[in-house]
Design a protein around this motif. Structure first.
Motif, PDB file in Angstrom:
ATOM      1  N   TYR A  89       0.776  -1.249   0.056  1.00 25.51           N
ATOM      2  CA  TYR A  89       0.194  -0.015   0.021  1.00 25.51           C
ATOM      3  C   TYR A  89       0.811   1.328  -0.074  1.00 25.51           C
ATOM      4  N   THR A 145       0.437   3.592  -3.449  1.00 26.77           N
ATOM      5  CA  THR A 145      -0.223   4.732  -3.020  1.00 26.77           C
ATOM      6  C   THR A 145       0.352   6.321  -3.331  1.00 26.77           C
ATOM      7  N   VAL A 187      -4.155  -4.167   1.517  1.00 23.03           N
ATOM      8  CA  VAL A 187      -2.860  -4.105   1.908  1.00 23.03           C
ATOM      9  C   VAL A 187      -2.214  -5.462   1.844  1.00 23.03           C
TER      10      VAL A 187
END
Length: 161
Positions: free
Chosen positions: A75, A79, A98
């Protein structure tokens, strides 16, 4: 005994005296350089322990089914940095995935932390537990916390006569 110098001599000497006075002052250099990565990591670890470890655990492993891991977290890699910063400042709610696992809990906002503190926490997390590395700056955090107004926004918000 006083020594007098002429204006021409003073004009020649003063810039060198001023430069050497600031060069010898370590506080000026430290302020100019900002926080080193080593300092950011140490401060970040302390802040992480106080503000994040209850949920994400001291090892960054999280709590299965409740709080996502930060250790070796895909993640963090996939991200956008601004979204990660906003998540720390504003909190995060709703489903995220995740490392292939779904999490749907609430992360409280940490808006009470200063920009440099958020930067230190993120720098610590990004450089610990097998994460990709990297640093965050207080300026980067501040830009997400207080984004500059859009060009047309100021004109649209202005009262009309």
């Amino acid at each position: 005994m006083r020594t007098r110098i002429g204006l021409k001599t003073a004009a020649l000497i003063l810039p060198f005296l001023a430069a050497s006075a600031f060069a010898a002052d370590p506080v000026v250099h430290k302020a100019e350089a900002g926080t080193s990565k080593t300092e950011a990591m140490a401060k970040g670890q302390d802040l992480y322990t106080k503000n994040c470890s209850a949920c994400h655990q001291p090892t960054g492993a999280g709590l299965p089914g409740a709080f996502p891991p930060l250790a070796k977290s895909d993640y963090l890699v996939k991200t956008d940095r601004k979204k990660l910063i906003a998540g720390v400042i504003n909190g995060l709610q709703g489903e995220i995935v995740v490392n292939g696992q779904k999490f749907n809990s609430v992360m409280p906002n940490l808006a009470y932390l200063k920009d440099d503190e958020v930067a230190n926490i993120l720098t610590y997390v990004f450089n610990t537990w097998g994460n990709p590395g990297g640093t965050f700056s207080a300026a980067e955090i501040g830009a997400v916390r207080n984004p500059p107004a859009k060009k047309g926004a100021a004109a649209a918000a202005a009262p009309k006569a």
